[in-house]
Motif scaffolding. Structure first.
Motif, PDB file in Angstrom:
ATOM      1  N   LEU A  76       0.846  -1.189   0.000  1.00 37.14           N
ATOM      2  CA  LEU A  76       0.000   0.000   0.000  1.00 37.14           C
ATOM      3  C   LEU A  76       0.882   1.239   0.000  1.00 37.14           C
ATOM      4  CD1 LEU A  76      -2.683   1.551   0.338  1.00 37.14           C
ATOM      5  CD2 LEU A  76      -2.428   1.234   2.801  1.00 37.14           C
ATOM      6  N   CYS A  77       0.674   2.111  -0.980  1.00 36.58           N
ATOM      7  CA  CYS A  77       1.415   3.373  -1.053  1.00 36.58           C
ATOM      8  C   CYS A  77       0.447   4.516  -0.802  1.00 36.58           C
ATOM      9  CB  CYS A  77       2.072   3.540  -2.414  1.00 36.58           C
ATOM     10  SG  CYS A  77       2.832   5.163  -2.621  1.00 36.58           S
ATOM     11  N   ILE A  78       0.683   5.271   0.254  1.00 37.99           N
ATOM     12  CA  ILE A  78      -0.105   6.470   0.532  1.00 37.99           C
ATOM     13  C   ILE A  78       0.749   7.663   0.131  1.00 37.99           C
ATOM     14  CG2 ILE A  78      -1.275   7.837   2.282  1.00 37.99           C
ATOM     15  CD1 ILE A  78      -1.688   5.204   3.846  1.00 37.99           C
ATOM     16  N   ILE A  79       0.357   8.301  -0.944  1.00 31.97           N
ATOM     17  CA  ILE A  79       1.131   9.417  -1.472  1.00 31.97           C
ATOM     18  C   ILE A  79       0.942  10.635  -0.569  1.00 31.97           C
ATOM     19  CG2 ILE A  79       1.413  10.964  -3.457  1.00 31.97           C
ATOM     20  CD1 ILE A  79       0.535   8.618  -5.223  1.00 31.97           C
ATOM     21  N   PRO A  80       2.043  11.310  -0.210  1.00 33.96           N
ATOM     22  CA  PRO A  80       1.963  12.467   0.691  1.00 33.96           C
ATOM     23  C   PRO A  80       1.016  13.555   0.180  1.00 33.96           C
ATOM     24  CG  PRO A  80       4.239  11.806   0.363  1.00 33.96           C
ATOM     25  CD  PRO A  80       3.417  11.014  -0.606  1.00 33.96           C
ATOM     26  N   SER A  81       0.378  14.247   1.090  1.00 37.40           N
ATOM     27  CA  SER A  81      -0.607  15.275   0.740  1.00 37.40           C
ATOM     28  C   SER A  81       0.008  16.466   0.002  1.00 37.40           C
ATOM     29  CB  SER A  81      -1.332  15.766   1.992  1.00 37.40           C
ATOM     30  OG  SER A  81      -0.418  16.364   2.878  1.00 37.40           O
ATOM     31  N   SER A  82       1.314  16.639   0.089  1.00 33.55           N
ATOM     32  CA  SER A  82       1.967  17.761  -0.586  1.00 33.55           C
ATOM     33  C   SER A  82       2.155  17.532  -2.087  1.00 33.55           C
ATOM     34  CB  SER A  82       3.332  18.023   0.055  1.00 33.55           C
ATOM     35  OG  SER A  82       4.154  16.872  -0.065  1.00 33.55           O
ATOM     36  N   ARG A  93      -1.852  -1.287  -4.112  1.00 36.42           N
ATOM     37  CA  ARG A  93      -2.857  -0.237  -3.984  1.00 36.42           C
ATOM     38  C   ARG A  93      -2.176   1.106  -3.787  1.00 36.42           C
ATOM     39  NH1 ARG A  93      -5.251  -2.078   1.081  1.00 36.42           N
ATOM     40  NH2 ARG A  93      -3.286  -3.169   1.184  1.00 36.42           N
ATOM     41  N   VAL A  94      -2.798   2.140  -4.347  1.00 33.57           N
ATOM     42  CA  VAL A  94      -2.264   3.492  -4.222  1.00 33.57           C
ATOM     43  C   VAL A  94      -3.380   4.408  -3.730  1.00 33.57           C
ATOM     44  CG1 VAL A  94      -1.193   5.424  -5.440  1.00 33.57           C
ATOM     45  CG2 VAL A  94      -0.639   3.081  -6.112  1.00 33.57           C
ATOM     46  N   VAL A  95      -3.069   5.227  -2.738  1.00 37.62           N
ATOM     47  CA  VAL A  95      -4.008   6.221  -2.232  1.00 37.62           C
ATOM     48  C   VAL A  95      -3.442   7.593  -2.587  1.00 37.62           C
ATOM     49  CG1 VAL A  95      -5.118   7.196  -0.195  1.00 37.62           C
ATOM     50  CG2 VAL A  95      -4.737   4.723  -0.343  1.00 37.62           C
ATOM     51  N   PHE A  96      -4.226   8.346  -3.353  1.00 34.66           N
ATOM     52  CA  PHE A  96      -3.797   9.657  -3.819  1.00 34.66           C
ATOM     53  C   PHE A  96      -4.286  10.752  -2.879  1.00 34.66           C
ATOM     54  CE2 PHE A  96      -4.316   7.111  -7.712  1.00 34.66           C
ATOM     55  CZ  PHE A  96      -3.051   7.236  -8.253  1.00 34.66           C
ATOM     56  N   PRO A  97      -3.520  11.853  -2.772  1.00 36.50           N
ATOM     57  CA  PRO A  97      -4.002  12.985  -1.980  1.00 36.50           C
ATOM     58  C   PRO A  97      -5.100  13.728  -2.734  1.00 36.50           C
ATOM     59  CG  PRO A  97      -1.912  13.537  -3.012  1.00 36.50           C
ATOM     60  CD  PRO A  97      -2.175  12.084  -3.312  1.00 36.50           C
ATOM     61  N   ASP A  98      -5.976  14.371  -2.010  1.00 35.25           N
ATOM     62  CA  ASP A  98      -7.068  15.124  -2.633  1.00 35.25           C
ATOM     63  C   ASP A  98      -6.568  16.306  -3.458  1.00 35.25           C
ATOM     64  OD1 ASP A  98      -9.047  13.460  -1.633  1.00 35.25           O
ATOM     65  OD2 ASP A  98      -9.255  14.612   0.212  1.00 35.25           O
ATOM     66  N   ALA A  99      -5.381  16.786  -3.159  1.00 38.55           N
ATOM     67  CA  ALA A  99      -4.835  17.956  -3.862  1.00 38.55           C
ATOM     68  C   ALA A  99      -4.088  17.588  -5.151  1.00 38.55           C
ATOM     69  CB  ALA A  99      -3.902  18.725  -2.935  1.00 38.55           C
ATOM     70  N   LEU A 100      -3.987  16.310  -5.467  1.00 32.49           N
ATOM     71  CA  LEU A 100      -3.278  15.881  -6.677  1.00 32.49           C
ATOM     72  C   LEU A 100      -3.967  16.462  -7.908  1.00 32.49           C
ATOM     73  CD1 LEU A 100      -0.995  14.045  -7.806  1.00 32.49           C
ATOM     74  CD2 LEU A 100      -2.724  12.252  -8.001  1.00 32.49           C
ATOM     75  N   GLU A 101      -3.156  17.021  -8.819  1.00 35.39           N
ATOM     76  CA  GLU A 101      -3.698  17.670 -10.017  1.00 35.39           C
ATOM     77  C   GLU A 101      -3.335  16.957 -11.311  1.00 35.39           C
ATOM     78  OE1 GLU A 101      -2.116  21.612  -9.719  1.00 35.39           O
ATOM     79  OE2 GLU A 101      -3.356  22.120  -7.982  1.00 35.39           O
ATOM     80  N   GLU A 102      -2.185  16.277 -11.327  1.00 37.23           N
ATOM     81  CA  GLU A 102      -1.693  15.741 -12.599  1.00 37.23           C
ATOM     82  C   GLU A 102      -0.967  14.404 -12.404  1.00 37.23           C
ATOM     83  OE1 GLU A 102       1.331  17.231 -16.157  1.00 37.23           O
ATOM     84  OE2 GLU A 102       0.612  18.661 -14.679  1.00 37.23           O
ATOM     85  N   ILE A 103      -1.226  13.482 -13.319  1.00 40.13           N
ATOM     86  CA  ILE A 103      -0.517  12.202 -13.376  1.00 40.13           C
ATOM     87  C   ILE A 103       0.038  12.076 -14.782  1.00 40.13           C
ATOM     88  CG2 ILE A 103      -0.660   9.703 -13.167  1.00 40.13           C
ATOM     89  CD1 ILE A 103      -3.119  10.112 -11.347  1.00 40.13           C
TER      90      ILE A 103
END
Length: 108
Positions: free
Chosen positions: A53-59, A76-86
């Motif tokens: 499980l990778c929890i990407i930092p909120s920054s 599994r990957v959990v993205f921060p809500d502030a993520l804008e671009e992949i």
């Protein structure tokens, strides 16, 4: 009286030590920003972690191309809500990847 004061001091020390140990162990979903994430400002350049499980930092605002490429551990990957671009191919060649939920904030 001295024994009582020593007892109180010892109790406070034990509580403080427990808080430090739990916070550094990641209890409470604390973000794990360490050698696992190669960052360039708010861009995740490369993920080196070995957790499933990778929890990407909120920054993180952007995940660069090939950031997760070839990782043999991530399921599994959990993205921060502030993520804008992949970027294209950010998650290429992940043999175990099972689950990704992309937040609405991602526009690219």
């Amino acid at each position: 009286m001295k024994k009582w004061i020593l007892g109180v001091i010892a109790s406070v020390f034990i509580v403080a030590l427990t808080v430090v140990v739990l916070s550094t162990a990641g209890i409470g979903h604390a973000e794990k920003i360490s050698e696992e994430f190669q960052m360039d400002g708010n861009i995740l350049v490369k993920y080196y972690g070995q957790d499933d499980l990778c929890i990407i930092p909120s920054s993180v605002k952007k995940i660069a191309s090939s950031a997760f490429e070839g990782n043999e551990y991530v399921k599994r990957v959990v993205f921060p809500d502030a993520l804008e671009e992949i970027d294209y191919n950010a998650f290429s060649k992940l043999p175990l990847l099972e689950s990704v939920i992309i937040p609405d904030s991602v526009t690219k």
